[in-house]
Design a protein around this motif. Structure first.
Motif, PDB file in Angstrom:
ATOM      1  N   LEU A  17       0.450  -0.881   0.682  1.00  0.00           N
ATOM      2  CA  LEU A  17       0.204  -0.099  -0.055  1.00  0.00           C
ATOM      3  C   LEU A  17       0.665   1.677  -0.137  1.00  0.00           C
ATOM      4  N   GLY A  18       0.499   2.247  -0.827  1.00  0.00           N
ATOM      5  CA  GLY A  18       1.347   3.354  -1.449  1.00  0.00           C
ATOM      6  C   GLY A  18       2.820   3.071  -1.758  1.00  0.00           C
ATOM      7  N   GLY A  19       2.932   1.806  -2.192  1.00  0.00           N
ATOM      8  CA  GLY A  19       4.238   1.592  -3.195  1.00  0.00           C
ATOM      9  C   GLY A  19       4.111   2.215  -4.736  1.00  0.00           C
ATOM     10  N   SER A  20       4.923   1.626  -5.417  1.00  0.00           N
ATOM     11  CA  SER A  20       5.425   1.597  -6.356  1.00  0.00           C
ATOM     12  C   SER A  20       4.686   0.227  -7.235  1.00  0.00           C
ATOM     13  N   VAL A  21       4.043   0.256  -8.546  1.00  0.00           N
ATOM     14  CA  VAL A  21       4.160  -1.610  -8.879  1.00  0.00           C
ATOM     15  C   VAL A  21       5.470  -1.705  -8.868  1.00  0.00           C
ATOM     16  N   SER A  22       6.036  -1.359  -9.245  1.00  0.00           N
ATOM     17  CA  SER A  22       7.516  -1.989  -9.983  1.00  0.00           C
ATOM     18  C   SER A  22       8.194  -2.495  -8.501  1.00  0.00           C
ATOM     19  N   SER A  23       7.615  -2.431  -7.139  1.00  0.00           N
ATOM     20  CA  SER A  23       8.109  -2.876  -5.690  1.00  0.00           C
ATOM     21  C   SER A  23       7.358  -3.888  -5.858  1.00  0.00           C
ATOM     22  N   VAL A  24       6.415  -4.575  -6.604  1.00  0.00           N
ATOM     23  CA  VAL A  24       5.791  -6.388  -6.333  1.00  0.00           C
ATOM     24  C   VAL A  24       7.697  -6.987  -6.337  1.00  0.00           C
ATOM     25  N   THR A  25       6.902  -7.871  -5.212  1.00  0.00           N
ATOM     26  CA  THR A  25       8.130  -8.642  -4.878  1.00  0.00           C
ATOM     27  C   THR A  25       7.818 -10.000  -6.124  1.00  0.00           C
TER      28      THR A  25
END
Length: 159
Positions: free
Chosen positions: A27-35
């Motif tokens: 939440l609040g992160g970017s979609v590129s931060s998806v692990t």
């Protein structure tokens, strides 16, 4: 649709395809931060364009679901969950987990023996969780990151 907007949408859609094996955004992160921790979470994911935002549907092995909503900039502005067993809320809520946890402890102290579902009702952070043994549900939402005209009621209306 302007060329800049079209390019942003296409780039965003491409990044969603690239991340289709991902486990969970914060939440609040970017979609590129998806692990890419698919093995640990063991989820399948499907992304759907919903106008001014994307909805990412994650199916958990236990039959539960997690939905993550990203704005045109690729930022996760809302997360919902439902099903048997709670998902990893520390991962889903990211930096907002500590606020959720602290608020839950404070509410428990104020309510003593009364049971009340954990909630956070701040100006720019809304979290509601509930359920019972065997079925849990919740929603976390950051109004300032949501697209114009979006409301938390739109999350409840999702098919």
């Amino acid at each position: 649709m302007s060329l800049i907007h079209r390019a942003g949408v296409l780039g965003f859609a491409a990044s969603c395809l690239f991340l289709s094996t991902a486990a969970s955004a914060k939440l609040g992160g970017s979609v590129s931060s998806v692990t890419a921790d698919r093995g640990r979470m063991a989820v399948s994911m499907n992304s759907v364009a919903m106008g001014r935002y994307m909805r990412h549907d994650l199916k958990r092995p236990n039959g539960g679901s997690v939905r993550e909503f990203t704005n045109a900039a690729g930022t996760v502005f809302a997360v919902t969950w439902s099903g048997p067993g709670k998902p990893d809320l520390r991962t889903l809520l990211g930096p907002y987990f500590s606020t959720f946890q602290a608020n839950s402890v404070a509410t428990a102290r104020q309510m003593h023996s009364l049971r009340r579902p954990p909630q956070v009702a701040q100006r720019d952070l809304q979290i509601q969780a509930g359920g019972h043994m065997g079925w849990f549900h919740g929603v976390a939402y950051i109004p300032s990151l949501a697209p114009a005209g979006f409301s938390i009621d739109d999350l409840a209306a999702q098919p």
